[in-house]
Design a protein around this motif. Structure first.
Motif, PDB file in Angstrom:
ATOM      1  N   ALA A  99       0.662  -1.071   0.031  1.00  0.00           N
ATOM      2  CA  ALA A  99      -0.164  -0.005  -0.144  1.00  0.00           C
ATOM      3  C   ALA A  99       0.854   1.446   0.024  1.00  0.00           C
ATOM      4  O   ALA A  99       0.769   2.145  -0.801  1.00  0.00           O
ATOM      5  CB  ALA A  99      -0.920  -0.033   1.332  1.00  0.00           C
ATOM      6  N   TYR A 100       1.945   1.275   0.798  1.00  0.00           N
ATOM      7  CA  TYR A 100       2.834   2.482   0.849  1.00  0.00           C
ATOM      8  C   TYR A 100       3.388   2.589  -0.301  1.00  0.00           C
ATOM      9  O   TYR A 100       3.767   3.468  -0.925  1.00  0.00           O
ATOM     10  CB  TYR A 100       3.678   2.371   1.999  1.00  0.00           C
ATOM     11  N   PHE A 101       3.873   1.476  -0.909  1.00  0.00           N
ATOM     12  CA  PHE A 101       4.765   1.233  -2.373  1.00  0.00           C
ATOM     13  C   PHE A 101       3.853   2.269  -3.317  1.00  0.00           C
ATOM     14  O   PHE A 101       4.225   3.184  -4.036  1.00  0.00           O
ATOM     15  CB  PHE A 101       5.075  -0.015  -2.822  1.00  0.00           C
ATOM     16  N   ALA A 106       2.525   7.410  -6.245  1.00  0.00           N
ATOM     17  CA  ALA A 106       1.374   8.498  -6.712  1.00  0.00           C
ATOM     18  C   ALA A 106       1.762   9.821  -6.064  1.00  0.00           C
ATOM     19  O   ALA A 106       1.417  10.819  -6.702  1.00  0.00           O
ATOM     20  CB  ALA A 106      -0.067   8.081  -6.016  1.00  0.00           C
ATOM     21  N   ALA A 107       2.180   9.804  -4.689  1.00  0.00           N
ATOM     22  CA  ALA A 107       2.602  11.118  -3.802  1.00  0.00           C
ATOM     23  C   ALA A 107       3.464  11.832  -4.702  1.00  0.00           C
ATOM     24  O   ALA A 107       3.617  13.079  -5.017  1.00  0.00           O
ATOM     25  CB  ALA A 107       3.198  10.710  -2.580  1.00  0.00           C
ATOM     26  N   LEU A 108       4.802  10.920  -5.235  1.00  0.00           N
ATOM     27  CA  LEU A 108       5.901  11.680  -5.842  1.00  0.00           C
ATOM     28  C   LEU A 108       5.276  12.202  -7.152  1.00  0.00           C
ATOM     29  O   LEU A 108       5.742  13.532  -7.659  1.00  0.00           O
ATOM     30  CB  LEU A 108       6.828  10.748  -6.346  1.00  0.00           C
ATOM     31  N   ILE A 109       4.557  11.876  -7.835  1.00  0.00           N
ATOM     32  CA  ILE A 109       3.627  12.358  -9.162  1.00  0.00           C
ATOM     33  C   ILE A 109       2.793  13.493  -8.615  1.00  0.00           C
ATOM     34  O   ILE A 109       2.856  14.595  -9.347  1.00  0.00           O
ATOM     35  CB  ILE A 109       2.933  11.003  -9.626  1.00  0.00           C
ATOM     36  N   LEU A 110       1.884  13.245  -7.853  1.00  0.00           N
ATOM     37  CA  LEU A 110       0.975  14.595  -7.492  1.00  0.00           C
ATOM     38  C   LEU A 110       2.062  15.532  -7.108  1.00  0.00           C
ATOM     39  O   LEU A 110       1.690  16.947  -7.593  1.00  0.00           O
ATOM     40  CB  LEU A 110       0.058  14.075  -6.476  1.00  0.00           C
ATOM     41  N   ILE A 272       1.920  -2.868 -12.648  1.00  0.00           N
ATOM     42  CA  ILE A 272       2.390  -2.457 -11.327  1.00  0.00           C
ATOM     43  C   ILE A 272       2.695  -3.454 -10.514  1.00  0.00           C
ATOM     44  O   ILE A 272       3.587  -3.663  -9.657  1.00  0.00           O
ATOM     45  CB  ILE A 272       1.443  -1.215 -10.715  1.00  0.00           C
ATOM     46  N   VAL A 273       1.717  -4.507 -10.411  1.00  0.00           N
ATOM     47  CA  VAL A 273       1.774  -5.813  -9.464  1.00  0.00           C
ATOM     48  C   VAL A 273       3.077  -6.475  -9.960  1.00  0.00           C
ATOM     49  O   VAL A 273       3.838  -6.914  -8.942  1.00  0.00           O
ATOM     50  CB  VAL A 273       0.512  -6.587  -9.391  1.00  0.00           C
ATOM     51  N   CYS A 274       3.234  -6.671 -11.134  1.00  0.00           N
ATOM     52  CA  CYS A 274       4.302  -7.501 -11.681  1.00  0.00           C
ATOM     53  C   CYS A 274       5.757  -6.834 -11.242  1.00  0.00           C
ATOM     54  O   CYS A 274       6.573  -7.372 -10.804  1.00  0.00           O
ATOM     55  CB  CYS A 274       4.181  -7.528 -13.140  1.00  0.00           C
ATOM     56  N   LEU A 275       5.729  -5.440 -11.276  1.00  0.00           N
ATOM     57  CA  LEU A 275       6.775  -4.736 -10.718  1.00  0.00           C
ATOM     58  C   LEU A 275       7.115  -4.644  -9.147  1.00  0.00           C
ATOM     59  O   LEU A 275       8.250  -5.166  -8.865  1.00  0.00           O
ATOM     60  CB  LEU A 275       6.777  -3.136 -11.041  1.00  0.00           C
ATOM     61  N   VAL A 276       5.884  -4.728  -8.650  1.00  0.00           N
ATOM     62  CA  VAL A 276       6.183  -5.204  -7.052  1.00  0.00           C
ATOM     63  C   VAL A 276       6.800  -6.663  -6.772  1.00  0.00           C
ATOM     64  O   VAL A 276       7.905  -6.631  -5.984  1.00  0.00           O
ATOM     65  CB  VAL A 276       4.810  -4.817  -6.448  1.00  0.00           C
ATOM     66  N   GLY A 277       6.406  -7.428  -7.404  1.00  0.00           N
ATOM     67  CA  GLY A 277       6.551  -8.885  -7.249  1.00  0.00           C
ATOM     68  C   GLY A 277       8.202  -9.011  -7.632  1.00  0.00           C
ATOM     69  O   GLY A 277       8.751  -9.544  -7.134  1.00  0.00           O
TER      70      GLY A 277
END
Length: 396
Positions: A99-101, A106-110, A272-277
């Protein structure tokens, strides 16, 4: 002092190479696909009837090369900031959770969108504009290569955002990859001169909260409007959206259905899920055996360098063959995670050669090491000692 300078130059060279490649693939890829390969197919979506004047792209490429040099300098600062502990670039997604990932990306982009809007408006203040932003607006008919065509001052203003943000936001390397890739692609698309963002049946943007190619193209035509980068919120809130934006957009925007957008969103989520994995697979830690069980090397976090991994020789089948390292000695003093791999230098305790290269996790119990010492390059697979113990325990 000389060693430190050499290390800084080595890190800078690596960051510069990655940044330059990202620009060439991002801007060049968008140009080749949108403006060349699909030019006839997308002719109805072209915003302007005329193209860039002769010599513009060459000027943009020269300016962009300088911008990449400036961006690489801040990237080097981030690398050393992470080593010193001023910034936290954590390696294991589990440290803060998935969740933080996602939220940190999102925070960096916003935050970047807000930074860009207000710094962009400041750059249009006439005395500042002449020194900091005029070069970018010389590209009256922009191309994807305009995306990095900055004066030195504007390049610095854009470059300092990320290190400032990382002082307060811990980030995973994959989050940084998502951020810089999104930045590059959105920037290149925004300058391509062909409307690629879909419209509803009434001609309004299907994703009204996002900026479109027309949105930024109007900024190059009428500099007092449309200062936003990714999102249309700030221009709407501050009254800086061009009054004829929707009319111009509807003239060239392709009509696509909601199903298409949902499908695209699903693909993005899967990616994104694949990148996290994948990110979780590169937690470099524990004991690994070299080919032929000649030696065992332990990987562990470095005690004196934050967010780096050290490799230590802990066992050898025949210690007398390890003429250049004793048992317990470090053979890799600082491996750093970058662009999906652990990178650094490792000593071969038998030959005494130092190899510079990468370490990838090809499976949960295997490491692939690739490195070069001058013209001599090697490629090895190391096995986890835990896996070897399991194999031995199952042997009758």
């Amino acid at each position: 002092m000389t060693l430190l300078l050499n290390e800084i130059l080595a890190v800078y060279a690596e960051v510069f190479g990655a940044d330059l490649l990202r620009y060439l693939i991002g801007a060049g890829g968008v140009y080749l696909v949108i403006n060349v390969a699909l030019a006839r197919h997308l002719s109805r979506q072209k915003i302007r009837t005329s193209g860039p004047p002769k010599g513009q792209i060459k000027r943009e490429l020269i300016a962009s090369f300088r911008t990449v040099m400036i961006f690489a300098a801040t990237g080097t600062c981030i690398a050393f900031g992470a080593r010193s502990g001023c910034m936290e670039i954590y390696q294991d997604v589990a440290t803060y959770g998935v969740a933080y990932f996602l939220l940190s990306a999102a925070a960096l982009i916003l935050l970047h969108d807000a930074w860009f809007y207000w710094s962009h408006r400041a750059l249009h203040y006439p005395p500042i504009f002449r020194r900091f932003h005029r070069l970018h607006h010389r590209s009256h008919s922009p191309t994807p290569f305009t995306s990095y065509s900055f004066d030195i001052g504007e390049a610095v203003v854009n470059a300092v955002y990320l290190p400032l943000a990382l002082l307060v936001i811990p980030a995973h390397p994959i989050v940084l990859f998502i951020f810089v890739t999104h930045m590059m692609l959105r920037n290149a698309l925004g300058h391509c001169g062909v409307e690629v963002f879909p419209a509803r049946r009434d001609g309004r943007p299907l994703l009204g909260w996002m900026t479109t190619v027309t949105h930024h193209d109007l900024h190059h035509a009428h500099a007092g409007y449309n200062h936003g980068l990714y999102f249309a919120w700030w221009d709407k809130w501050m009254g800086t959206e061009h009054p004829q934006y929707f009319e111009n957009y509807a003239r060239v925007a392709p009509r696509l259905g909601v199903k298409t957008v949902r499908g695209t969103a699903l693909v993005a989520l899967i990616a994104i899920v694949c990148l996290v994995g994948r990110a979780q697979a590169f937690d470099l830690n524990g004991h690994y055996a070299t080919p032929g069980l000649g030696a065992i090397v332990k990987f562990e976090p470095c005690a004196d360098r934050h967010n780096t991994v050290c490799a230590r020789l802990v066992w050898a089948w025949d210690p007398s063959q390890m003429a250049h390292a004793k048992i317990g000695q470090l053979i890799a003093p600082a491996l750093a995670y970058q662009d999906g791999a652990w990178r650094g230098r490792m000593l071969n305790p038998e030959s005494g050669w130092t190899f510079k290269g990468t370490i990838h996790a090809t499976a949960s119990d295997r490491l692939n090491l690739r490195g070069c010492a001058g013209p001599i390059c090697v490629n090895q697979t190391w096995r986890s000692t835990k896996a070897l113990r399991r194999i031995l325990s199952q042997t009758p």
